[in-house]
Write a protein that holds these residues in place. Structure first.
Motif, mmCIF file in Angstrom:
data_model
loop_
_atom_site.group_PDB
_atom_site.id
_atom_site.type_symbol
_atom_site.label_atom_id
_atom_site.label_comp_id
_atom_site.label_asym_id
_atom_site.label_seq_id
_atom_site.Cartn_x
_atom_site.Cartn_y
_atom_site.Cartn_z
ATOM 1 N N LYS A 1 -6.770 -15.256 8.794
ATOM 2 C CA LYS A 1 -7.521 -14.092 8.341
ATOM 3 C C LYS A 1 -7.600 -14.076 6.812
ATOM 4 O O LYS A 1 -6.953 -14.872 6.119
ATOM 5 C CB LYS A 1 -6.857 -12.798 8.830
ATOM 6 C CG LYS A 1 -6.804 -12.672 10.344
ATOM 7 C CD LYS A 1 -8.192 -12.503 10.947
ATOM 8 C CE LYS A 1 -8.122 -12.292 12.455
ATOM 9 N NZ LYS A 1 -9.464 -12.083 13.050
ATOM 10 N N SER B 1 -8.867 -9.204 2.982
ATOM 11 C CA SER B 1 -9.622 -7.960 3.010
ATOM 12 C C SER B 1 -8.865 -6.902 3.811
ATOM 13 O O SER B 1 -8.080 -7.218 4.717
ATOM 14 C CB SER B 1 -10.998 -8.177 3.623
ATOM 15 O OG SER B 1 -10.884 -8.586 4.971
ATOM 16 N N SER B 2 -9.098 -5.643 3.467
ATOM 17 C CA SER B 2 -8.361 -4.541 4.106
ATOM 18 C C SER B 2 -8.545 -4.506 5.612
ATOM 19 O O SER B 2 -7.624 -4.138 6.355
ATOM 20 C CB SER B 2 -8.811 -3.207 3.500
ATOM 21 O OG SER B 2 -8.541 -3.169 2.126
ATOM 22 N N SER B 3 -9.706 -4.910 6.084
ATOM 23 C CA SER B 3 -9.981 -4.866 7.526
ATOM 24 C C SER B 3 -9.159 -5.888 8.300
ATOM 25 O O SER B 3 -8.906 -5.719 9.497
ATOM 26 C CB SER B 3 -11.471 -5.094 7.790
ATOM 27 O OG SER B 3 -11.877 -6.341 7.246
ATOM 28 N N ASP B 4 -8.709 -6.945 7.623
ATOM 29 C CA ASP B 4 -7.951 -7.994 8.312
ATOM 30 C C ASP B 4 -6.442 -7.810 8.204
ATOM 31 O O ASP B 4 -5.686 -8.503 8.881
ATOM 32 C CB ASP B 4 -8.328 -9.367 7.738
ATOM 33 C CG ASP B 4 -9.730 -9.798 8.146
ATOM 34 O OD1 ASP B 4 -10.211 -9.305 9.187
ATOM 35 O OD2 ASP B 4 -10.343 -10.601 7.422
ATOM 36 N N CYS C 1 -0.339 -4.218 9.798
ATOM 37 C CA CYS C 1 0.792 -3.432 9.302
ATOM 38 C C CYS C 1 2.113 -4.128 9.621
ATOM 39 O O CYS C 1 2.363 -4.523 10.766
ATOM 40 C CB CYS C 1 0.773 -2.034 9.916
ATOM 41 S SG CYS C 1 2.101 -0.968 9.307
ATOM 42 N N TYR D 1 1.829 -4.539 4.349
ATOM 43 C CA TYR D 1 0.907 -5.201 5.264
ATOM 44 C C TYR D 1 0.941 -6.701 5.000
ATOM 45 O O TYR D 1 1.317 -7.145 3.912
ATOM 46 C CB TYR D 1 -0.515 -4.664 5.069
ATOM 47 C CG TYR D 1 -0.653 -3.191 5.408
ATOM 48 C CD1 TYR D 1 -1.189 -2.791 6.634
ATOM 49 C CD2 TYR D 1 -0.229 -2.204 4.513
ATOM 50 C CE1 TYR D 1 -1.298 -1.442 6.959
ATOM 51 C CE2 TYR D 1 -0.340 -0.860 4.828
ATOM 52 C CZ TYR D 1 -0.866 -0.485 6.045
ATOM 53 O OH TYR D 1 -0.969 0.850 6.368
ATOM 54 N N ARG E 1 0.853 -1.183 0.000
ATOM 55 C CA ARG E 1 0.000 0.000 0.000
ATOM 56 C C ARG E 1 0.894 1.240 0.000
ATOM 57 O O ARG E 1 2.084 1.158 0.266
ATOM 58 C CB ARG E 1 -0.934 0.014 1.221
ATOM 59 C CG ARG E 1 -1.947 -1.115 1.246
ATOM 60 C CD ARG E 1 -3.037 -0.870 0.212
ATOM 61 N NE ARG E 1 -4.085 -1.890 0.260
ATOM 62 C CZ ARG E 1 -4.107 -2.968 -0.496
ATOM 63 N NH1 ARG E 1 -3.131 -3.182 -1.379
ATOM 64 N NH2 ARG E 1 -5.093 -3.834 -0.401
#
Length: 441
Positions: free
Chosen positions: A300, A303-306, A309, A294, A289
């Motif tokens: 998991k 998806s971005s929520s999972d 960093c 990430y 990103r």
């Protein structure tokens, strides 16, 4: 949940230790010790005096003149008596004794020239102590084992230093020429970006560092602009470089670099991560990103929520590595490292990553550069192209002028030779030798 809490606590602890280790001392000394101060003046030499002696005469004269002007500026507000005494201490032309006679031996002439340079070095050493601007005398190594010595100050960018080297080596001025730093202890290297100031990264080297600077060709330096389809169409594995025409490449560049916001390559895939303090590498799925790298935690989704960093790019640089398959038992030798530039030795704050092949390494290393530097990288590329074109034009003009001059001299000499000695043939024309350094670099 307990595991997540432990991981979070451990992460906070590491961040705290890292911030403390990178913080400057609370009460820095007002006076820097002479040994440390001298080490900031030269890179690649045993001492400052040796590095000054390696400077070419014109560079040494420019340094002395620059330091004299700065010394004059610094003392302009002082009392007239102090200013007058400072002037009288500087050797002037009137103090140089005239030659004793016209038949002076070559040995004495050499001694005089050596003495003159020694005087210049002595004056330069005195002025360097007075100057406030940080300067470095740098030994730059060439690919053939030779070296060039340069004086750089804290204002000069890598682009300006490269231009200096172009003048000294008479090379082809390609946009692929780069300045690279190497760290033998960590077995890593990094190509400096054209907008960086050279003095800044060199200032973090330790006094007895074995790090070196090389002037080398790196074809991958601007590959993201010469072949943008590799980074923005990588998912289409059937697309080859030969299938993309120049117009399509320009459209890709305009779409991803010509707008108000930079578009980072949508890169993701499995990489091997080295565990801290161990020679163990485990695969993890990473996603790139604009803000950093990430990874997908165990169990998991992508998806971005999972995503968790892994590292942010503000405080780290990317380095390529050599021979880590043997040193750290890496799965392959196609590895790269992410670390803070101040870290010069092995540390658990360094992130080691390994790729399956060279192409994957090319994608990740250069995509991270795009994410870190953004549109500045594209401006560097455009400036390098413009500069290379103008320098090549100047060099061609200079070469044509020299050839024309030599041809004219030859014609005149050969005519006179034939007239004076009609029974002798004119000498063969020997073209002028190529500029020094052209073949070696």
């Amino acid at each position: 949940m307990d595991d997540i809490d432990d991981m979070f606590s451990h992460l906070l602890g590491e961040m705290d230790h890292l911030s403390q280790s990178l913080m400057p001392a609370a009460d820095p000394p007002d006076v820097v010790p002479a040994s440390q101060r001298e080490s900031t003046f030269s890179i690649g030499f045993t001492d400052l005096n040796a590095s000054l002696y390696e400077l070419e005469d014109n560079d040494l004269d420019a340094l002395v003149a620059d330091l004299r002007s700065k010394s004059t500026e610094n003392t302009s507000g002082s009392q007239n008596q102090i200013a007058a005494s400072a002037v009288t201490e500087e050797p002037g032309p009137a103090q140089i004794p005239p030659p004793s006679n016209a038949a002076e031996s070559s040995e004495e002439l050499q001694m005089d020239e050596s003495q003159t340079k020694a005087d210049k070095i002595k004056l330069a050493l005195e002025k360097l102590k007075e100057a406030k601007m940080k300067k470095l005398i740098v030994k730059v190594l060439m690919s053939d084992g030779s070296c060039k010595t340069l004086m750089v100050d804290e204002r000069q960018t890598i682009r300006e230093v490269l231009d200096k080297l172009f003048e000294k080596t008479h090379c082809d001025c390609s946009i692929d020429w780069s300045l690279c730093e190497t760290n033998p202890e960590l077995q890593i290297e990094r190509g400096f970006e054209d907008h960086e100031n050279l003095v800044e990264p060199l200032s973090v080297w330790s006094r007895h560092s074995e790090n070196k600077i090389y002037f080398v060709l790196r074809p991958q330096k601007y590959v993201m602009f010469t072949d943008p389809q590799l980074f923005y169409m990588w998912k289409k594995k059937t697309v080859c470089s030969s299938e993309i025409n120049e117009q399509s490449k320009q459209l890709l560049l305009k779409e991803h670099f010509g707008g108000s916001a930079l578009i980072v390559p949508d890169l993701e895939g499995s990489l091997y991560l080295k565990e801290d303090g161990k020679k163990v590498w485990k695969p993890r799925y990473f996603v790139l990103r604009a803000s950093g790298m990430y990874y997908v935690p165990k169990g998991k989704t992508k998806s971005s929520s999972d995503l968790a960093c892994f590292v942010r790019f503000e405080q780290v640089n990317i380095y390529t590595t050599t021979n880590y398959k043997q040193r750290y038992r890496a799965p392959t030798n196609f590895c790269f490292m992410l670390k803070h530039p101040c870290i010069q030795k092995e540390s658990h704050y360094i992130k080691f990553l390994c790729c399956d092949d060279e192409h994957t390494l090319l994608l990740w290393a250069n995509s991270i550069r795009i994410a870190k530097y953004g549109t500045v990288l594209y401006k560097n590329y455009q400036a390098a192209k413009t500069r290379a074109s103008s320098l090549e034009t100047l060099h061609c003009t200079a070469r044509n002028g020299k050839f024309h001059s030599h041809s004219t001299v030859f014609t005149g000499r050969s005519t006179n030779h034939v007239e004076d000695h009609p029974h002798e043939s004119p000498p063969d024309f020997i073209p002028p030798p190529p500029p020094p350094g052209h073949a070696q670099v």
